[in-house]
Design a protein around this motif. Structure first.
Motif, mmCIF file in Angstrom:
data_model
loop_
_atom_site.group_PDB
_atom_site.id
_atom_site.type_symbol
_atom_site.label_atom_id
_atom_site.label_comp_id
_atom_site.label_asym_id
_atom_site.label_seq_id
_atom_site.Cartn_x
_atom_site.Cartn_y
_atom_site.Cartn_z
ATOM 1 N N THR A 85 0.799 -1.130 -0.036
ATOM 2 C CA THR A 85 -0.125 0.155 -0.104
ATOM 3 C C THR A 85 0.935 1.262 0.118
ATOM 4 O O THR A 85 0.343 2.336 -0.379
ATOM 5 N N VAL A 143 0.866 12.541 -3.658
ATOM 6 C CA VAL A 143 -0.005 11.747 -3.066
ATOM 7 C C VAL A 143 -1.341 12.466 -3.148
ATOM 8 O O VAL A 143 -1.504 13.644 -3.316
ATOM 9 N N SER A 144 -2.536 11.666 -3.203
ATOM 10 C CA SER A 144 -3.893 12.374 -2.933
ATOM 11 C C SER A 144 -4.523 12.353 -1.609
ATOM 12 O O SER A 144 -4.062 11.590 -0.750
ATOM 13 N N SER A 187 -7.246 12.078 -0.707
ATOM 14 C CA SER A 187 -7.992 10.919 -0.454
ATOM 15 C C SER A 187 -7.440 9.688 -0.140
ATOM 16 O O SER A 187 -8.363 8.772 0.078
ATOM 17 N N ASP A 188 -6.297 9.535 -0.429
ATOM 18 C CA ASP A 188 -5.678 8.170 -0.192
ATOM 19 C C ASP A 188 -5.459 7.813 1.073
ATOM 20 O O ASP A 188 -4.992 8.469 1.825
ATOM 21 N N LYS A 218 3.038 6.503 1.973
ATOM 22 C CA LYS A 218 3.597 7.047 0.551
ATOM 23 C C LYS A 218 4.634 8.275 0.623
ATOM 24 O O LYS A 218 5.436 8.186 -0.134
ATOM 25 N N HIS A 267 -3.768 5.615 2.303
ATOM 26 C CA HIS A 267 -2.290 5.355 2.878
ATOM 27 C C HIS A 267 -1.369 6.521 2.335
ATOM 28 O O HIS A 267 -0.009 6.452 2.018
ATOM 29 N N ALA A 268 -1.450 7.571 2.651
ATOM 30 C CA ALA A 268 -0.894 8.992 2.081
ATOM 31 C C ALA A 268 0.295 9.051 2.924
ATOM 32 O O ALA A 268 1.354 9.315 2.457
ATOM 33 N N PRO A 307 3.464 4.048 -4.835
ATOM 34 C CA PRO A 307 2.754 4.728 -5.409
ATOM 35 C C PRO A 307 2.614 4.247 -6.682
ATOM 36 O O PRO A 307 3.367 3.198 -7.120
ATOM 37 N N ASP A 308 1.738 4.610 -7.609
ATOM 38 C CA ASP A 308 1.502 3.921 -9.022
ATOM 39 C C ASP A 308 2.767 4.463 -10.053
ATOM 40 O O ASP A 308 3.480 5.121 -9.586
#
Length: 213
Positions: free
Chosen positions: A2, A142-143, A145-146, A152, A148-149, A5-6
């Motif tokens: 998690t 990072v977002s 709304s993530d 990350k 797992h921000a 990042p992508d």
């Protein structure tokens, strides 16, 4: 995992990290000067010190930003917009004033590995621009709304250090040639400045457009 990042985000972050690395600043000036004055061992000590400082900034920034995100997602979004404006300002300043490579050679260079390492940590931790940069730079990848921000941001901060280590060692190995090249060819420095300005200006526009919709 998690905390990863992508791929597009990681590639964009890697590009930004590389541009940051090749843009001269206080940390680069320190370990290049120490290498030329005291040898590669002392240069490595200074480089490790500055990178340890970056690790401290990473942990503090990730903890503080994750607390802000938990307390107020809106405030975190505002910080991202402010961060975008800061990146735009850095891009403008790079074009206006250029990079700073200030390699001052010591008359009596220090040969103490640990003292030099602590000096590197101290110079990095006491640089307010680095503090501000970590606080405004990491959130851009990072977002809000993530869930797992925070993880990350920690990963990206430590990835930044690991990404820089082999490049820094290569620079230390060629310190005299690298420094002479930059000083003898100011156009190379200006190309670096414009690349920095282009990349970070593009990041800033992307961020501001995304939040302006």
């Amino acid at each position: 995992m998690t905390f990863l990042p992508d791929l597009p985000t990681l590639l964009a972050y890697s590009l930004a990290s590389f541009i940051l690395f090749i843009t001269p600043g206080p940390d680069m000036s320190l370990f290049l000067a120490k290498t030329i004055s005291g040898g590669r061992r002392i240069g490595i000590a200074a480089m490790l010190g500055t990178n340890l400082g970056c690790c401290v900034h990473t942990v503090l920034a990730a903890l503080g930003l994750s607390a802000l995100l938990a307390a107020s997602p809106t405030a975190f979004t505002i910080l991202k917009v402010v961060g975008g404006l800061y990146l735009a300002w850095l891009a403008i300043e790079a074009v206006r004033h250029g990079s700073a490579l200030n390699v001052k050679l010591e008359r009596k260079p220090s040969r103490d590995f640990w003292r030099t390492l602590l000096l590197g940590i101290g110079i990095n931790l006491s640089n307010p621009k680095i503090v501000l940069f970590f606080v405004t730079f990491l959130p851009q990848f990072v977002s809000g709304s993530d869930p797992h921000a925070a993880a990350k941001m920690l990963f990206l901060g430590f990835y930044f250090v690991l990404f820089n280590l082999p490049l820094s060692l290569l620079m230390i190995a060629t310190a005299e040639k690298f420094t002479a090249t930059l000083k003898a060819r100011p156009r190379v420095m200006r190309v670096i400045d414009y690349v920095f300005a282009s990349i970070f200006g593009a990041f800033a526009l992307t961020i501001l457009r995304a939040h302006g919709r």
